[in-house]
Design a protein around this motif. Sequence first.
Motif, PDB file in Angstrom:
ATOM      1  N   THR A  67      43.496  29.703  33.722  1.00 19.63           N
ATOM      2  CA  THR A  67      44.533  30.340  32.924  1.00 19.63           C
ATOM      3  C   THR A  67      44.438  31.842  33.065  1.00 19.63           C
ATOM      4  OG1 THR A  67      43.172  30.488  30.938  1.00 19.63           O
ATOM      5  CG2 THR A  67      44.516  28.483  31.212  1.00 19.63           C
ATOM      6  N   MET A  68      45.520  32.530  32.736  1.00 18.24           N
ATOM      7  CA  MET A  68      45.514  33.978  32.609  1.00 18.24           C
ATOM      8  C   MET A  68      46.455  34.363  31.485  1.00 18.24           C
ATOM      9  SD  MET A  68      47.991  35.467  35.671  1.00 18.24           S
ATOM     10  CE  MET A  68      47.855  37.127  34.983  1.00 18.24           C
ATOM     11  N   GLN A  69      46.201  35.516  30.910  1.00 17.68           N
ATOM     12  CA  GLN A  69      47.105  36.054  29.905  1.00 17.68           C
ATOM     13  C   GLN A  69      48.130  36.927  30.608  1.00 17.68           C
ATOM     14  OE1 GLN A  69      47.049  35.087  26.602  1.00 17.68           O
ATOM     15  NE2 GLN A  69      45.559  33.673  27.535  1.00 17.68           N
ATOM     16  N   PHE A  70      49.402  36.593  30.364  1.00 24.54           N
ATOM     17  CA  PHE A  70      50.469  37.310  31.058  1.00 24.54           C
ATOM     18  C   PHE A  70      51.627  37.564  30.109  1.00 24.54           C
ATOM     19  CE2 PHE A  70      54.197  37.731  33.797  1.00 24.54           C
ATOM     20  CZ  PHE A  70      53.732  38.691  34.695  1.00 24.54           C
ATOM     21  N   GLU A  71      51.888  38.854  29.873  1.00 23.51           N
ATOM     22  CA  GLU A  71      52.977  39.282  28.996  1.00 23.51           C
ATOM     23  C   GLU A  71      52.941  38.554  27.662  1.00 23.51           C
ATOM     24  OE1 GLU A  71      56.589  38.891  31.276  1.00 23.51           O
ATOM     25  OE2 GLU A  71      56.140  40.669  32.480  1.00 23.51           O
ATOM     26  N   GLY A 129      43.944  41.524  45.436  1.00 20.34           N
ATOM     27  CA  GLY A 129      44.257  42.918  45.205  1.00 20.34           C
ATOM     28  C   GLY A 129      45.677  43.172  44.769  1.00 20.34           C
ATOM     29  N   ALA A 130      46.622  42.291  45.166  1.00 18.15           N
ATOM     30  CA  ALA A 130      48.032  42.627  44.976  1.00 18.15           C
ATOM     31  C   ALA A 130      48.778  41.632  44.100  1.00 18.15           C
ATOM     32  CB  ALA A 130      48.727  42.740  46.334  1.00 18.15           C
ATOM     33  N   ILE A 131      48.876  40.368  44.505  1.00 21.36           N
ATOM     34  CA  ILE A 131      49.844  39.476  43.872  1.00 21.36           C
ATOM     35  C   ILE A 131      49.240  38.206  43.286  1.00 21.36           C
ATOM     36  CG2 ILE A 131      51.651  40.342  45.380  1.00 21.36           C
ATOM     37  CD1 ILE A 131      51.505  37.766  46.988  1.00 21.36           C
ATOM     38  N   GLY A 132      47.943  37.967  43.484  1.00 22.39           N
ATOM     39  CA  GLY A 132      47.306  36.807  42.877  1.00 22.39           C
ATOM     40  C   GLY A 132      47.146  36.982  41.378  1.00 22.39           C
ATOM     41  N   ASN A 154      45.742  39.959  36.379  1.00 25.43           N
ATOM     42  CA  ASN A 154      46.547  40.891  37.161  1.00 25.43           C
ATOM     43  C   ASN A 154      47.959  40.981  36.589  1.00 25.43           C
ATOM     44  OD1 ASN A 154      47.766  42.470  39.097  1.00 25.43           O
ATOM     45  ND2 ASN A 154      47.793  40.876  40.677  1.00 25.43           N
ATOM     46  N   PRO A 155      48.314  42.082  35.935  1.00 25.18           N
ATOM     47  CA  PRO A 155      49.676  42.209  35.389  1.00 25.18           C
ATOM     48  C   PRO A 155      50.757  42.306  36.456  1.00 25.18           C
ATOM     49  CG  PRO A 155      48.483  44.280  35.169  1.00 25.18           C
ATOM     50  CD  PRO A 155      47.491  43.264  35.646  1.00 25.18           C
ATOM     51  N   GLY A 156      50.353  42.563  37.713  1.00 26.25           N
ATOM     52  CA  GLY A 156      51.318  42.652  38.804  1.00 26.25           C
ATOM     53  C   GLY A 156      51.474  41.362  39.577  1.00 26.25           C
ATOM     54  N   THR A 157      50.884  40.266  39.091  1.00 28.71           N
ATOM     55  CA  THR A 157      50.957  39.002  39.826  1.00 28.71           C
ATOM     56  C   THR A 157      52.393  38.508  39.952  1.00 28.71           C
ATOM     57  OG1 THR A 157      50.069  36.757  39.982  1.00 28.71           O
ATOM     58  CG2 THR A 157      50.673  37.541  37.784  1.00 28.71           C
ATOM     59  N   PRO A 498      48.411  50.644  39.233  1.00 31.74           N
ATOM     60  CA  PRO A 498      49.141  49.744  38.332  1.00 31.74           C
ATOM     61  C   PRO A 498      50.648  49.961  38.327  1.00 31.74           C
ATOM     62  CG  PRO A 498      47.113  50.481  37.289  1.00 31.74           C
ATOM     63  CD  PRO A 498      47.236  51.250  38.571  1.00 31.74           C
ATOM     64  N   ALA A 499      51.084  51.221  38.280  1.00 27.81           N
ATOM     65  CA  ALA A 499      52.531  51.476  38.220  1.00 27.81           C
ATOM     66  C   ALA A 499      53.228  51.026  39.496  1.00 27.81           C
ATOM     67  CB  ALA A 499      52.788  52.968  37.972  1.00 27.81           C
ATOM     68  N   SER A 500      52.605  51.254  40.649  1.00 26.93           N
ATOM     69  CA  SER A 500      53.207  50.843  41.919  1.00 26.93           C
ATOM     70  C   SER A 500      53.201  49.325  42.059  1.00 26.93           C
ATOM     71  CB  SER A 500      52.472  51.490  43.095  1.00 26.93           C
ATOM     72  OG  SER A 500      52.617  52.894  43.066  1.00 26.93           O
TER      73      SER A 500
END
Length: 515
Positions: A67-71, A129-132, A154-157, A498-500
Amino acid sequence: MISTRSSILTKLLVFSFLPTIFSAVVALSAAAQTAPDTKPVDAKPAATPGLSVTLPPLPADAHVDQTMQFEGKTLHYTVTVGTLPVRDGKGALSGEVVYTSYVVEGKDRPVTFAFNGGPGAASVYLNLGAIGPKRVAFGAEGQSPSDPATLLDNPGTWLDFTDLVFIDPIGTGFSRSLVSEEESKKQFYGPDQDIAYLSRNIYDWLVKNGRLQSRKYIVGESYGGYRGPRLTAYLQSQTGVAVNGLVLVSPALAPQAGSQDISPIPWMITLPSIVAANYERQGKLTNESMAEVIDYTRGEYAVDLMKGNSDPAATPRLVKRVTELTGLDPTFVKQSGGRLETQAFLREEFRETGKLGSRYDPNVTAYDPFPYNPTQETQDPILLSIIAPTTTAMVDFVTRTVGWKTDASYNALSFDVNRIWDNSGRNGAFSGSASATDLRVAVATDPKLRVVIAHGWADLSCPFMGSVLTVSQIPPMGDPTRVQVHEYPGGHMYYARPASSLALRKDVMEMVSKH
């Protein structure tokens, strides 16, 4: 792949990964279940490229729920580490490709296949690093390869809107050839054979998991960005699988640069990224400020480069303007004739501090161990810092968390693959023209195909200007917005910021929402 000049081409053969290169680590979720025991499957002993060591069989596929916490919500998903067979023309098993997938239960979910670059880079950089779903901070200024790998959601997943399958090409990660080095070169280690077997891997995964009817996307970073259009066109025309969208992250996609002695294109490709690095240090980096730089680059700068000595005022004029834009020492710019060679710039910019800038992000530095030598004697600062954390993180996650137990070695970045890669022939020397041609063909073939090309402003390994020039020559073919170039603060691995990362996620979500 087309580099900005011959020296960059040489460096990309070793570094790209990239190259592309960044990594992060999948966090060990508190909700992770104990991974099931797995039993190895029968396989031929494998020979590591360049070695004569035989290896034990790879394990059977392993799964674990996480699991992950997302939004503000809990996202449940299943991680699978598994293998896909590769067979030669006679049907004999010649290789095993290892993949890591993240799947969320739900109806009509798309699936995205991810590739990094090199050749010789595993997919760990996009994965962790990016989308996982999990990541660790690394590769930024001031960080150390011996820093603890702190695992975070990862908030950018992209996992909330698409399932993810990270594929490690033969010779990278745990993927391996089962044939000799010479036969491996014929079957795997070249641009055309690479596309053929990886396309089959995508097809096999779809069939294995009953996902042929799913919407399908491909994301590739660096040389993986070179792969992306070619995989899409090959799947369309040879495999019978249509791709809905394509995301090229810091892609090795550039026009034919030509000779740096007479062509302005090599210098046009790198100048805007050098300016972007300067603007970022000054807090002046914006879309508006860079639009002016782009206009100057393909306008007055290109014209003055072409004029050369035919106009006595041309070189002094461009030297003055380049000095203003880059903030570099006027003498250095004058001696360079306003034509800034990448490695010379990376040493000159931080010479007073005894440091080197990275071609992946000039604002990430490391101490130069040989500051008085006339040329750089060490590898890129970012490249040197990322192999240890990515390898440690991925092996620990795969073997301990997922339970895919193996004693095989893991190659986050394989120099063996890069060494024996076949660079002969029309497509061999990283000729960006093959990928750019396939991009046009794929977009023309499918009027619903959409493409996002995403760069960091300051990337000097695969500069954004190469993609800008390439895309500007593609006919509109109905809707000119189907192929878009986006730029974000940062370098080759801009998603480490993070912003990118969130900006990339937003742009990709918008593309997916149109299908």
